[in-house]
Scaffold this active site. Structure first.
Site, PDB file in Angstrom:
ATOM      1  N   GLU A 160      35.123 -30.908  18.648  1.00  0.00           N
ATOM      2  CA  GLU A 160      34.805 -29.974  19.734  1.00  0.00           C
ATOM      3  C   GLU A 160      34.183 -28.679  19.219  1.00  0.00           C
ATOM      4  O   GLU A 160      34.687 -27.595  19.506  1.00  0.00           O
ATOM      5  CB  GLU A 160      36.092 -29.607  20.505  1.00  0.00           C
ATOM      6  CG  GLU A 160      36.882 -30.754  21.062  1.00  0.00           C
ATOM      7  CD  GLU A 160      38.205 -30.286  21.699  1.00  0.00           C
ATOM      8  OE1 GLU A 160      38.532 -29.083  21.649  1.00  0.00           O
ATOM      9  OE2 GLU A 160      38.908 -31.150  22.244  1.00  0.00           O
ATOM     10  N   PRO A 161      33.109 -28.737  18.466  1.00  0.00           N
ATOM     11  CA  PRO A 161      32.557 -27.489  17.950  1.00  0.00           C
ATOM     12  C   PRO A 161      31.815 -26.695  19.031  1.00  0.00           C
ATOM     13  O   PRO A 161      31.147 -27.274  19.885  1.00  0.00           O
ATOM     14  CB  PRO A 161      31.563 -27.960  16.886  1.00  0.00           C
ATOM     15  CG  PRO A 161      31.140 -29.314  17.335  1.00  0.00           C
ATOM     16  CD  PRO A 161      32.323 -29.911  18.053  1.00  0.00           C
ATOM     17  N   GLY A 162      31.971 -25.400  18.986  1.00  0.00           N
ATOM     18  CA  GLY A 162      31.222 -24.529  19.887  1.00  0.00           C
ATOM     19  C   GLY A 162      30.354 -23.589  19.066  1.00  0.00           C
ATOM     20  O   GLY A 162      29.154 -23.790  18.885  1.00  0.00           O
ATOM     21  N   ARG A 163      31.017 -22.605  18.477  1.00  0.00           N
ATOM     22  CA  ARG A 163      30.319 -21.548  17.742  1.00  0.00           C
ATOM     23  C   ARG A 163      29.346 -22.077  16.682  1.00  0.00           C
ATOM     24  O   ARG A 163      28.229 -21.582  16.564  1.00  0.00           O
ATOM     25  CB  ARG A 163      31.373 -20.675  17.055  1.00  0.00           C
ATOM     26  CG  ARG A 163      30.823 -19.437  16.398  1.00  0.00           C
ATOM     27  CD  ARG A 163      31.878 -18.742  15.525  1.00  0.00           C
ATOM     28  NE  ARG A 163      33.186 -18.701  16.109  1.00  0.00           N
ATOM     29  CZ  ARG A 163      33.681 -17.675  16.791  1.00  0.00           C
ATOM     30  NH1 ARG A 163      32.955 -16.583  16.952  1.00  0.00           N
ATOM     31  NH2 ARG A 163      34.893 -17.731  17.291  1.00  0.00           N
TER      32      ARG A 163
ATOM     33  N   TYR B 295      36.931  -7.860  19.846  1.00  0.00           N
ATOM     34  CA  TYR B 295      37.549  -8.325  18.590  1.00  0.00           C
ATOM     35  C   TYR B 295      37.231  -7.416  17.404  1.00  0.00           C
ATOM     36  O   TYR B 295      37.585  -7.743  16.281  1.00  0.00           O
ATOM     37  CB  TYR B 295      37.044  -9.730  18.216  1.00  0.00           C
ATOM     38  CG  TYR B 295      37.018 -10.724  19.340  1.00  0.00           C
ATOM     39  CD1 TYR B 295      38.203 -11.188  19.912  1.00  0.00           C
ATOM     40  CD2 TYR B 295      35.811 -11.206  19.826  1.00  0.00           C
ATOM     41  CE1 TYR B 295      38.170 -12.111  20.942  1.00  0.00           C
ATOM     42  CE2 TYR B 295      35.778 -12.127  20.851  1.00  0.00           C
ATOM     43  CZ  TYR B 295      36.960 -12.576  21.408  1.00  0.00           C
ATOM     44  OH  TYR B 295      36.916 -13.481  22.422  1.00  0.00           O
TER      45      TYR B 295
ATOM     46  N   ARG C 173      31.883  -9.157  22.137  1.00  0.00           N
ATOM     47  CA  ARG C 173      32.634  -9.454  20.919  1.00  0.00           C
ATOM     48  C   ARG C 173      32.984  -8.216  20.083  1.00  0.00           C
ATOM     49  O   ARG C 173      34.113  -8.101  19.609  1.00  0.00           O
ATOM     50  CB  ARG C 173      31.905 -10.495  20.057  1.00  0.00           C
ATOM     51  CG  ARG C 173      31.665 -11.827  20.797  1.00  0.00           C
ATOM     52  CD  ARG C 173      31.194 -12.953  19.886  1.00  0.00           C
ATOM     53  NE  ARG C 173      32.265 -13.408  19.028  1.00  0.00           N
ATOM     54  CZ  ARG C 173      32.409 -13.074  17.771  1.00  0.00           C
ATOM     55  NH1 ARG C 173      31.504 -12.314  17.170  1.00  0.00           N
ATOM     56  NH2 ARG C 173      33.434 -13.497  17.078  1.00  0.00           N
TER      57      ARG C 173
ATOM     58  N   CYS D  14      30.440   3.343  30.436  1.00  0.00           N
ATOM     59  CA  CYS D  14      31.372   4.470  30.348  1.00  0.00           C
ATOM     60  C   CYS D  14      32.708   4.051  29.742  1.00  0.00           C
ATOM     61  O   CYS D  14      33.731   3.990  30.436  1.00  0.00           O
ATOM     62  CB  CYS D  14      31.581   5.058  31.732  1.00  0.00           C
ATOM     63  SG  CYS D  14      30.007   5.479  32.471  1.00  0.00           S
TER      64      CYS D  14
HETATM   65  N1  LLP Z   1      38.187 -26.577  21.699  1.00  0.00           N
HETATM   66  C1  LLP Z   1      39.076 -25.769  22.289  1.00  0.00           C
HETATM   67  C2  LLP Z   1      40.238 -26.366  22.954  1.00  0.00           C
HETATM   68  C3  LLP Z   1      38.890 -24.378  22.247  1.00  0.00           C
HETATM   69  O1  LLP Z   1      39.781 -23.593  22.831  1.00  0.00           O
HETATM   70  C4  LLP Z   1      37.753 -23.836  21.598  1.00  0.00           C
HETATM   71  C5  LLP Z   1      37.529 -22.396  21.565  1.00  0.00           C
HETATM   72  C6  LLP Z   1      36.841 -24.731  21.011  1.00  0.00           C
HETATM   73  C7  LLP Z   1      37.100 -26.085  21.067  1.00  0.00           C
HETATM   74  C8  LLP Z   1      35.605 -24.274  20.319  1.00  0.00           C
HETATM   75  O2  LLP Z   1      35.893 -23.527  19.180  1.00  0.00           O
HETATM   76  P1  LLP Z   1      34.710 -23.044  18.204  1.00  0.00           P
HETATM   77  O3  LLP Z   1      34.102 -24.243  17.537  1.00  0.00           O
HETATM   78  O4  LLP Z   1      33.711 -22.298  19.036  1.00  0.00           O
HETATM   79  O5  LLP Z   1      35.393 -22.156  17.245  1.00  0.00           O
HETATM   80  N2  LLP Z   1      35.485 -15.743  22.271  1.00  0.00           N
HETATM   81  C9  LLP Z   1      35.928 -15.896  20.912  1.00  0.00           C
HETATM   82  C10 LLP Z   1      36.192 -17.338  20.558  1.00  0.00           C
HETATM   83  C11 LLP Z   1      37.175 -18.012  21.493  1.00  0.00           C
HETATM   84  C12 LLP Z   1      37.411 -19.457  21.161  1.00  0.00           C
HETATM   85  C13 LLP Z   1      38.140 -20.137  22.251  1.00  0.00           C
HETATM   86  N3  LLP Z   1      38.336 -21.544  22.074  1.00  0.00           N
HETATM   87  C14 LLP Z   1      34.885 -15.274  20.000  1.00  0.00           C
HETATM   88  O6  LLP Z   1      33.883 -14.774  20.486  1.00  0.00           O
HETATM   89  O7  LLP Z   1      35.080 -15.232  18.787  1.00  0.00           O
END
Ligand code: LLP
Length: 422
Positions: free
Chosen positions: A277-280, A320, A316, A350
């Site tokens: 499940e990659p996002g970032r 963070y 961000r 603001c």
């Molecule tokens: N799967 C689940 C269940 C998750 O909760 C997340 C991210 C991912 C996959 C994807 O994770 P990644 O590969 O993107 O690390 N807003 C924060 C990051 C929050 C992540 C939430 N969950 C930021 O900007 O650093």
């Protein structure tokens, strides 16, 4: 690959000069590179193929990182599955041409309506995060004469060693079920007519730089799968979550193959399908936020560059304390320009927390364009309308073509759902 480079002193996205994008579409504007998104996807495919698990792997892009339709559509065309956390994200995936059969639904608080929507769509798997959610989904599924495919998101209690707001696998997190309670839950789930147990799921956190915790989590999932097999419960898929970190500043980040290697070693010789499940790591470094300097405030103690992007566009840094490199679109350096100063790059909102970067050495004039780098993940998707600011435009560059994939919001858009008292 780095899709953003200077050519003749001007920062480009692929073959498109950023000043052209600013003229055509205004600022603030998110700019993405199609080639970089595709390369990031391919890096996962190559890493899995080279470890001999390509056939039994499905990469499910985590939609929350960037849910813009054109990006979802690009990944759908590349064959991606999708990891969603809301009915809204499911609707987006389907609107973008994603296949319901490759969608997995995570999240601690799915509503009945969302469960019904996902059942009707025919998603691949619900990742359950509590006993209460198990009972609720069973009820909803039976009411519709359906059986919901499920996994439990287990909490393996390993420390991902990342920012506390994005660590999710520790015992103290609200996510998942403690792994020591999982066996009992699986037995109960196996007896419920509305549920069809198919997998185990786990996600321990985000922006992980060390592959060891994820490998440890995978090992704990395997141990659980073996216990369940002894109970007569067959696990068909192991979902190891997302979380691979990217380079924002000077972090040492392994490539995808190196990041996955210890985990895949732990999973070697298994029969289960593997879900990721990659996002970032698919979108983060493929996007930047283009902004223009509105005002320079030079003071005795501090200099501020007030730009037209703000914390509502990229939350961000405020949320963070995250670092994003900030580059001038016209290349400057101490040799070519003596007016280098230290600036806090801030927005017009603001709030003192409204900054994009602090203490940055820059040579600036009003009207200059800046690029806030590595903004493809959790940038646009976390943006808001705070201070009644329309959300930014988004442009996808493909070679020298610049495609507007989201027009800038208008003020009228912001009022559209509101009404006055009678
Ligand atoms: N799967 C689940 C269940 C998750 O909760 C997340 C991210 C991912 C996959 C994807 O994770 P990644 O590969 O993107 O690390 N807003 C924060 C990051 C929050 C992540 C939430 N969950 C930021 O900007 O650093």
């Amino acid at each position: 690959m780095n899709p953003f480079a200077y050519r003749n002193g001007i920062l480009h996205a692929e073959d498109a000069p950023l000043p052209h994008i600013a003229v055509a579409h205004g600022t603030p504007c998110y700019v993405y590179s199609r080639a970089a998104l595709t390369a990031a996807w391919q890096e996962y495919q190559d890493a899995l193929a080279s470890q001999g698990v390509g056939e039994r792997s499905l990469v499910c892009y985590s939609v929350k990182a960037n849910s813009s339709l054109a990006i979802l559509n690009l990944f759908a065309r590349l064959g991606a599955g999708f990891d969603i956390v809301s009915g809204g994200e499911l609707a987006r995936v389907l609107a973008a041409g994603g296949e319901a059969g490759k969608v997995i639904f995570s999240g601690v608080g799915k509503t009945r309506a969302e469960m019904e929507q996902a059942l009707a769509a025919g998603i691949r798997c619900f990742n359950l995060e509590s006993a209460a959610e198990m009972r609720k989904l069973d009820e909803v599924a039976r009411a519709h004469g359906a059986q919901a495919p499920i996994a439990f998101r287990v909490n393996p209690d390993v420390d991902p060693k990342t920012h506390p707001y994005i660590s999710t696998g520790l015992k103290t997190a609200k996510f998942g079920v403690p792994i020591e309670e999982a066996r009992d839950l699986y037995r109960r789930a196996a007896d419920l007519r509305g549920l069809n147990v198919i997998g185990i799921d786990c996600h321990i956190g985000s922006q992980l730089l060390d592959p060891a915790p994820a490998a440890e989590a995978a090992a704990r999932m395997i141990a659980l799968a073996d216990q369940l097999a002894a109970d007569g419960i067959v696990i068909k898929s192991l979902d190891v979550g997302g979380g691979k970190g990217i380079r924002y500043r000077d972090e040492k980040t392994p490539g995808v193959a190196d990041y996955l290697a210890p985990m895949l070693k732990a999973l070697a010789g298994r029969k289960e399908q593997l879900l990721f499940e990659p996002g970032r790591s698919l979108v983060g470094n493929a996007g930047l936020l283009l902004t223009q300097v509105e005002i320079l405030k030079h003071g005795a103690d501090k200099n501020f560059a007030v730009v037209d992007a703000a914390m509502n566009d990229l939350m961000r840094p405020a949320l963070y304390g995250a670092w994003h490199d900030i580059l001038t679109v016209r290349q400057t350096n101490e040799q070519t320009n003596g007016a280098m100063r230290e600036y806090d790059v801030v927005g017009p909102i603001c709030e003192s927390g409204d900054f994009l970067g602090k203490e940055r050495k820059l040579a600036l004039a009003e009207g200059d364009l800046l690029a806030v780098m590595s903004a493809g993940a959790y940038g646009m998707s976390q943006s808001s309308n705070y201070n009644t600011r329309p959300r930014a435009a988004e442009v996808m560059v493909d070679g020298d073509a610049m495609h507007l994939i989201r027009r800038r919001e208008s003020i009228a858009d912001l009022f559209a759902g509101e009404s006055l008292l009678p």
